[in-house]
Design an enzyme around this catalytic site. Structure first.
Site, PDB file in Angstrom:
ATOM      1  CD  GLU A  64     -16.933 -16.499  -4.653  1.00  0.00           C
ATOM      2  OE1 GLU A  64     -17.867 -16.779  -3.868  1.00  0.00           O
ATOM      3  OE2 GLU A  64     -17.001 -15.577  -5.486  1.00  0.00           O
ATOM      4  NE  ARG A  68     -22.453 -21.596  -2.373  1.00  0.00           N
ATOM      5  CZ  ARG A  68     -23.031 -21.099  -3.460  1.00  0.00           C
ATOM      6  NH1 ARG A  68     -23.630 -21.915  -4.307  1.00  0.00           N
ATOM      7  NH2 ARG A  68     -23.021 -19.800  -3.684  1.00  0.00           N
ATOM      8  CB  THR A  92     -20.176 -19.342   0.975  1.00  0.00           C
ATOM      9  OG1 THR A  92     -20.382 -19.477  -0.425  1.00  0.00           O
ATOM     10  CG2 THR A  92     -21.539 -19.411   1.648  1.00  0.00           C
ATOM     11  CE  LYS A 152     -21.552 -12.991  -3.630  1.00  0.00           C
ATOM     12  NZ  LYS A 152     -21.224 -14.352  -3.154  1.00  0.00           N
TER      13      LYS A 152
END
Length: 236
Positions: A64, A68, A92, A152
Site C-alpha cells: 500500500e 501522502r 489514503t 480497514k
C-alpha cells in the site's frame, strides 16, 4: 434547370479514444495476499522499485503506497511497471479524483481512512478491490447495508484495538477487517488471532533509517519476519 455537385463522401468516423488500460487485480480480495500489508510512504521515486522488490522478496506482495507525498503516484506507476510480482495499491485515498488517478497509474487495490457515499461509489466503479475505513459500529453497519464486507479498521490502536474488534465479531460476523494504525510485530499476532481479522497493515518493516540508507537487505529481512507472523505467536 439548376444542377448540384455530387456530395463529397463522408470521412470515416474517428476511432474512439483508447481506454486507459488497467491491470486486472491478482486476487478478488486484497485481504488474502499476506498476513501483513506494508504501508509505504515514498519520498523519493527512485526508492520505489528497490523497496518494493525487497518487500516482495520477503514475502509481502501486497504493498500500500500512501498518497501522502508528491512522489506517491509516480511510485505506484513505477512499481506496477517494474515489479510484476508486487500487487501495488494506493492508500489514503479520499477523493473520487484520486481513485481515477491511481487506478490509471496501476493501483490494483484502494484503501481509504474513511468513506462517504461519493467516495464509495467511485471506488466501487473503479473495478479494483477496495477497503473503506471504519472506526465505529455504525460505519460498519452502513457499509454492510451497501454490500461491502471488507474494511480497514483505522486508527486501530486508538479506536479500541483488539478488544473492540473482538466485541463486534459476535453481532457483525460478516465483516472482515484489515486493522491499521499503531500496530507492530508484538501486537500483530493478537489481531491476527481474531476471527474477523484477515490481515493487518503496518510500517514497522520499513524503519526510516533503513529507507534513508537504502538498506534493502535489512528491509527484506524485516519483511520476511512480518510475513511469517501468525495468530497468537511471533512467527510461523
Amino acid at each position: 434547370m439548376s444542377s448540384s455537385l455530387p456530395s463529397a463522401p463522408l470521412p470515416p468516423p474517428a476511432p474512439a479514444p483508447e481506454a486507459v488500460a488497467v491491470a486486472a487485480p491478482a486476487t478478488a480480495s486484497a485481504l488474502d495476499l499476506a498476513p501483513v500489508v506494508p504501508v509505504v510512504v515514498v519520498e523519493d521515486v527512485a526508492d520505489a522499485v528497490p523497496l518494493a522488490r525487497a518487500l516482495v522478496a520477503g514475502g509481502l506482495p501486497a504493498i500500500e503506497v500512501t498518497l501522502r507525498t508528491p512522489a506517491a503516484q509516480d511510485a505506484i506507476r513505477a512499481i506496477a511497471a517494474e515489479v510484476p510480482d508486487a500487487v501495488v495499491g494506493a492508500g489514503t485515498v479520499i477523493t473520487p479524483g484520486q481513485v481515477h488517478e491511481v487506478v490509471a497509474a496501476g493501483a490494483r487495490f484502494l484503501v481509504s481512512p474513511g468513506w462517504t457515499d461519493v467516495l464509495l461509489e467511485a471506488m466501487r466503479a473503479s473495478g479494483v478491490p477496495f477497503l473503506p475505513g471504519v472506526s465505529t459500529v455504525s460505519e460498519v453497519v452502513a457499509l454492510l447495508e451497501r454490500g461491502v464486507r471488507e474494511m480497514k479498521f483505522f486508527p486501530a490502536q486508538a479506536a479500541g484495538g483488539t478488544a473492540y474488534l473482538k466485541a463486534i465479531a459476535g453481532p457483525l460476523p460478516q465483516a472482515r477487517f484489515c486493522p491499521t494504525g499503531g500496530i507492530g510485530p508484538d501486537s500483530a499476532p493478537d489481531y491476527l488471532a481474531l476471527p474477523n481479522v484477515a490481515c493487518v497493515g503496518g510500517s514497522w518493516m520499513l524503519p526510516a533509517d533503513a529507507v534513508a540508507a537504502r538498506d534493502w537487505a535489512r528491509i527484506e529481512r524485516l519483511a520476511r519476519a512480518a510475513a511469517g507472523l501468525s495468530a497468537g505467536g511471533t512467527s510461523r
